[in-house]
Design an enzyme around this catalytic site. Structure first.
Site, PDB file in Angstrom:
ATOM      1  N   HIS A   1     -51.580   2.241  -7.686  1.00 38.82           N
ATOM      2  CA  HIS A   1     -52.713   2.745  -8.476  1.00 38.82           C
ATOM      3  C   HIS A   1     -52.300   3.085  -9.912  1.00 38.82           C
ATOM      4  O   HIS A   1     -52.956   2.672 -10.873  1.00 38.82           O
ATOM      5  CB  HIS A   1     -53.270   3.985  -7.762  1.00 38.82           C
ATOM      6  CG  HIS A   1     -54.575   4.471  -8.289  1.00 38.82           C
ATOM      7  ND1 HIS A   1     -54.660   5.412  -9.299  1.00 38.82           N
ATOM      8  CD2 HIS A   1     -55.852   4.171  -7.943  1.00 38.82           C
ATOM      9  CE1 HIS A   1     -55.937   5.659  -9.540  1.00 38.82           C
ATOM     10  NE2 HIS A   1     -56.683   4.923  -8.734  1.00 38.82           N
TER      11      HIS A   1
ATOM     12  N   ASP B   1     -51.005   9.828 -12.975  1.00 36.06           N
ATOM     13  CA  ASP B   1     -51.419   9.007 -11.840  1.00 36.06           C
ATOM     14  C   ASP B   1     -50.317   9.003 -10.793  1.00 36.06           C
ATOM     15  O   ASP B   1     -49.540   9.965 -10.700  1.00 36.06           O
ATOM     16  CB  ASP B   1     -51.767   7.592 -12.346  1.00 36.06           C
ATOM     17  CG  ASP B   1     -52.865   6.938 -11.524  1.00 36.06           C
ATOM     18  OD1 ASP B   1     -52.651   6.733 -10.317  1.00 36.06           O
ATOM     19  OD2 ASP B   1     -53.924   6.619 -12.075  1.00 36.06           O
TER      20      ASP B   1
ATOM     21  N   SER C   1     -61.642   4.647 -11.388  1.00 38.22           N
ATOM     22  CA  SER C   1     -60.221   4.660 -11.774  1.00 38.22           C
ATOM     23  C   SER C   1     -59.898   3.517 -12.715  1.00 38.22           C
ATOM     24  O   SER C   1     -58.985   3.613 -13.529  1.00 38.22           O
ATOM     25  CB  SER C   1     -59.336   4.479 -10.539  1.00 38.22           C
ATOM     26  OG  SER C   1     -59.101   5.694  -9.907  1.00 38.22           O
TER      27      SER C   1
END
Ligand SMILES: *[C@@H]1O[C@H](CO)[C@@H](O)[C@H](O)[C@H]1NC(C)=O
Ligand SMILES: *[C@@H]1O[C@H](CO)[C@@H](O)[C@H](O)[C@H]1NC(C)=O
Ligand SMILES: *[C@@H]1O[C@H](CO)[C@@H](O)[C@H](O)[C@H]1NC(C)=O
Ligand SMILES: *[C@@H]1O[C@H](CO)[C@@H](O)[C@H](O)[C@H]1NC(C)=O
Ligand SMILES: *[C@@H]1O[C@H](CO)[C@@H](O)[C@H](O)[C@H]1NC(C)=O
Ligand SMILES: *[C@@H]1O[C@H](CO)[C@@H](O)[C@H](O)[C@H]1NC(C)=O
Length: 741
Positions: free
Chosen positions: A211, A144, A524
């Protein structure tokens, strides 16, 4: 939003490829699959820059230049390297005997605690967390945007050191001279694989976005008391496997994740010894031999690594699902039973439910003038679009789409508006999202938007206010599939039902970098829930193959919401199999599925040949020599998958039969009876209808056949299910997707 991104991506891709002579000299990242001469281990091959140096003459460049073109070398999930080359250079080396194939790399994007409670995992003493010791000792690798070391979600209080097999490391590059301080027994590895303009960077794995911090803490974050965002969603935050270790592979930067970097991260993760890989990244669906996640995932799977991926955020249009290879777990996104309620109250007294994370305390309950600048058309509240329109002191209606939802609020605020009502487009239906808006706001369904617009039209002095009700749990009709979750059927392998499974992906609270926690939505967010659950299974069943773990997750899923109706979609209609896959994950059941549908790497060779791929295509994926003419080729439906897809041609007489094999992983002695439900338009049968087991790990096969019951026009896909039910009430369920051609 995601479909817009894809649209732009697609355009730029076409532009790039169609650039003709000018782009011919432009260097692009290529993934170079290499044939290792027989008798040489790919590990001995090591330095691939030597290979490129050896053809420097052919490329008409200096040897040193050739070496500097290499970005990453791969030796675990594929044999080869990535390099910056021009099209003519690729053509020049295409005849070299060691070159298997040069494939242009792709760009992926990140697909943007309450969930353990919602999933039934809350209590530390609960049976699943108890039986699995919360995943202790299992290693989850997360590819990620990096990690925020020092965040309380990465606390290692009470965590044992990593297992002896762990070979990874912590490499914070220039960010710190004291990387040791950053890593601990929770965060056991962190490295960056970001390449800029062709050279592997020394960038640190620190998450500049948030994220990667969010996804990794969702998978395996530690317990954090009092986690909240602006006072909402307050409670105890924890990942799905709070005692699993985390290893971070940074492959995304500035909202882009390069294919060559993703492969490098997967390659390192497999070598380091991770058990589970979590990839909340997506791109356009591509044939598997062009898709780095499919290729890396295949060879991770053959080494026993479970790979969990996001389905994509391009719904609700069908055939948008990505990460759809059958050896990957493809995860769709649904709501939880929690809402951040913001009720729109009109001057005529009517009320409409909407959502917002930002729940201002002092917003006056007096009525404000309400305006919709769009008239009969949509109005998106783009930057500058409110110039010259008087919205001072008013609540403004904005339609969803094109620009960001939060940006719309900023535009309204800058123009002097006091609030925003954000209205869905028709395709988003009833799927609303709670955002951290810049001003008092409420995101409402499309149908309510129509009513409010009609009220504005019919009233000489339309007014409204927004009432902030706070965090509501036990919201009715949950879970529900969100509009953004990508839908099947798969474009690449329509004979395998995709997505596989649904998990929470709307308004998920987890760690963030700039503030402590954030609530965000996307596939996600659903993917790392499943990565954590896979880690729990792996803890209890270390000998299960990735396919067996996937089967356990899929055959125990549930399909009804909290009102005992079928899980709904954004239209409030029952969601179809192309939206939910096998259903919503049920962690309380995954450890004891009774039977599993297992798949060996060799089965996938037969499947790939059956897809019509050439020997060379197959070789690029599996990185070994396969001769499709000398092995069994099987249709997709024959792969021993835990769900069933059958296509029935218009010719009524043809019966389609598949063989499936189940492995007993429950009590040694067990009997299961087939319960088959299909709609009237088809007839179907299972032989035998009873399976008896006397040993653990025993395998039994059965045949399932389908035929159209009458000649009919082609209809959209219809649905059924096969359940193997034991007298001890175990249910092993496979959804059946039937396409009448
Ligand atoms: C959890 O495990 C402990 C022992 O490790 C046991 O005493 C306890 O009863 C278990 N709790 C549940 C809910 O299974
Ligand atoms: C509002 O009125 C305009 C003009 O009279 C009309 O074109 C439009 O369709 C109306 N919109 C709604 C939502 O009723
Ligand atoms: C939200 O608050 C408003 C105003 O107090 C109230 O009318 C409404 O019923 C509340 N909605 C819910 C679902 O609690
Ligand atoms: C849910 O609905 C099914 C029928 O669709 C019914 O058999 C079952 O009893 C219901 N369960 C509950 C808890 O209402
Ligand atoms: C593949 O197998 C077929 C049938 O066994 C054989 O005729 C063919 O020569 C083989 N091809 C290669 C490249 O080995
Ligand atoms: C795909 O979507 C179109 C338009 O919504 C619909 O008509 C069609 O039946 C869908 N296809 C499948 C396989 O669901």
């Amino acid at each position: 939003m995601a479909s817009i991104c894809f649209f732009f991506l697609f355009v730029s891709f076409l532009f790039y490829c169609g650039g003709g002579a000018a782009s011919d000299q432009e260097r692009k990242a290529y993934i170079i699959h290499v044939e290792v001469p027989s008798g040489v281990s790919s590990h001995d091959f090591g330095d691939y820059s030597l290979l490129l140096k050896s053809v420097a003459g052919t490329l008409e460049i200096e040897e040193d230049d050739a070496a500097s073109r290499v970005i990453h070398s791969y030796r675990n999930v594929m044999t080869g390297f990535s390099a910056m080359l021009t099209e003519s250079e690729v053509a020049a080396i295409s005849k070299v005997d060691w070159l298997l194939r040069a494939v242009p790399s792709l760009v992926y994007r990140p697909l943007t605690t309450h969930s353990p409670l919602f999933l039934g995992l809350r209590h530390r003493t609960h049976s699943v967390w108890n039986a699995t010791n919360m995943g202790e000792g299992v290693i989850i690798g997360v590819l990620d945007s990096g990690v925020t070391p020092g965040h309380p979600s990465y606390s290692d209080r009470g965590m044992p050191p990593p297992p002896a097999k762990w070979k990874g490391r912590c490499d914070f590059g220039n960010a710190s001279s004291s990387a040791k301080k950053f890593c601990n027994n929770k965060l056991i590895g962190a490295r960056s694989f970001i390449s800029y303009k062709g050279s592997a960077s020394t960038d640190s794995p620190i998450d500049k976005d948030g994220h990667g911090t969010h996804t990794s803490s969702t998978a395996a974050g530690a317990f954090v008391k009092g986690a909240n965002v602006y006072g909402e969603a307050k409670g105890l935050a924890a990942g799905m496997a709070p005692r699993a270790h985390l290893a971070i592979y940074k492959v995304c930067s500035e909202d882009e994740c390069q294919g060559q970097d993703i492969l490098a991260g997967m390659d390192a993760a497999v070598e380091d010894g991770v058990d589970v890989l979590s990839l909340s990244l997506g791109g356009d669906p591509r044939p598997f031999y062009l898709d780095p996640i499919a290729i890396g995932g295949f060879n991770a799977m053959t080494r026993g690594v479970f790979v969990s991926c996001s389905a994509g955020n391009s719904g609700p249009s069908n055939s948008t699902v990505s990460n759809d290879a059958p050896w990957l777990l493809t995860v769709a996104a649904s709501t939880m039973d929690r809402e951040f309620l913001a009720t729109v109250k009109l001057g005529d007294g009517s009320e409409f439910r909407g959502e917002s994370i930002y729940q201002p305390q002092g917003f006056s309950s007096k009525k404000y003038p309400l305006v919709f600048p769009g008239g009969a058309s949509t109005f998106l509240c783009l930057k500058g679009s409110l110039d010259g329109i008087n919205v001072k002191g008013k609540i403004v209606l904005c339609d969803r789409g094109v620009n960001g939802r939060i940006e719309k609020g900023e535009v309204v605020k800058q123009a002097g508006g006091v609030g925003m009502v954000l209205v869905n487009q028709p395709q988003d239906g009833y799927s609303t999202l709670a955002d951290v808006h810049a001003l008092p706001a409420s995101h409402i369904p499309y149908a309510y938007g129509l009513k409010i617009k009609a009220y504005i039209n019919s009233s000489s002095n339309p007014t409204a206010t927004i009432v902030f009700n706070g965090t509501i749990t036990h919201a009715p009709r949950s879970p529900a599939i969100t509009s953004f979750s990508s839908r099947g059927p798969s474009q690449i392998t329509p004979g395998i039902l995709k997505p596989d499974i649904t998990g929470p992906g709307v308004s998920v609270l987890a760690a963030w970098n700039t503030q402590k926690f954030n609530v965000i939505s996307g596939t996600s967010m659903s993917c790392p829930h499943l990565s954590g659950i896979a880690a729990l299974i792996k803890k209890v069943h270390p000998d299960w193959s990735p396919a067996a773990i996937k089967s356990a997750i899929m055959t125990t899923a549930y399909v009804k919401d909290n009102t005992n109706n079928s899980i709904s979609d954004e239209r409030n209609l029952p969601a179809d199999l192309f939206a939910v896959g096998s259903g919503h994950v049920k962690p309380l059941k995954v450890l004891n599925p009774g039977l599993v549908y297992d798949i060996s790497p060799e089965d996938y060779y037969s499947y790939l040949c059956g897809l019509g791929y050439t020997d060379s295509d197959v070789r690029v994926i599996v990185h070994r020599n396969i001769n499709c003419s000398s092995i069994k080729n099987i249709p997709e439906g024959e792969l021993n998958y835990p769900s069933i897809t059958v296509r029935l041609p218009a010719n009524q007489t043809r019966t389609v039969t598949f063989t499936r094999t189940v492995t007993n992983v429950g009590e040694a002695t067990a009997t299961y009876y087939a319960k088959l439900d299909v709609p009237d338009v088809v007839s179907a049968s299972v032989v035998p209808r009873m399976l008896t087991f006397e040993k653990v790990k025993a395998k039994k096969s059965f045949r399932i056949s389908f035929q159209r019951s009458h000649q009919g026009a082609s209809t959209p896909a219809v649905e059924g299910q096969l359940r193997w039910v034991s007298p001890t009430r175990r249910v092993v369920r496979s959804p059946i997707s039937i396409i009448l051609e």
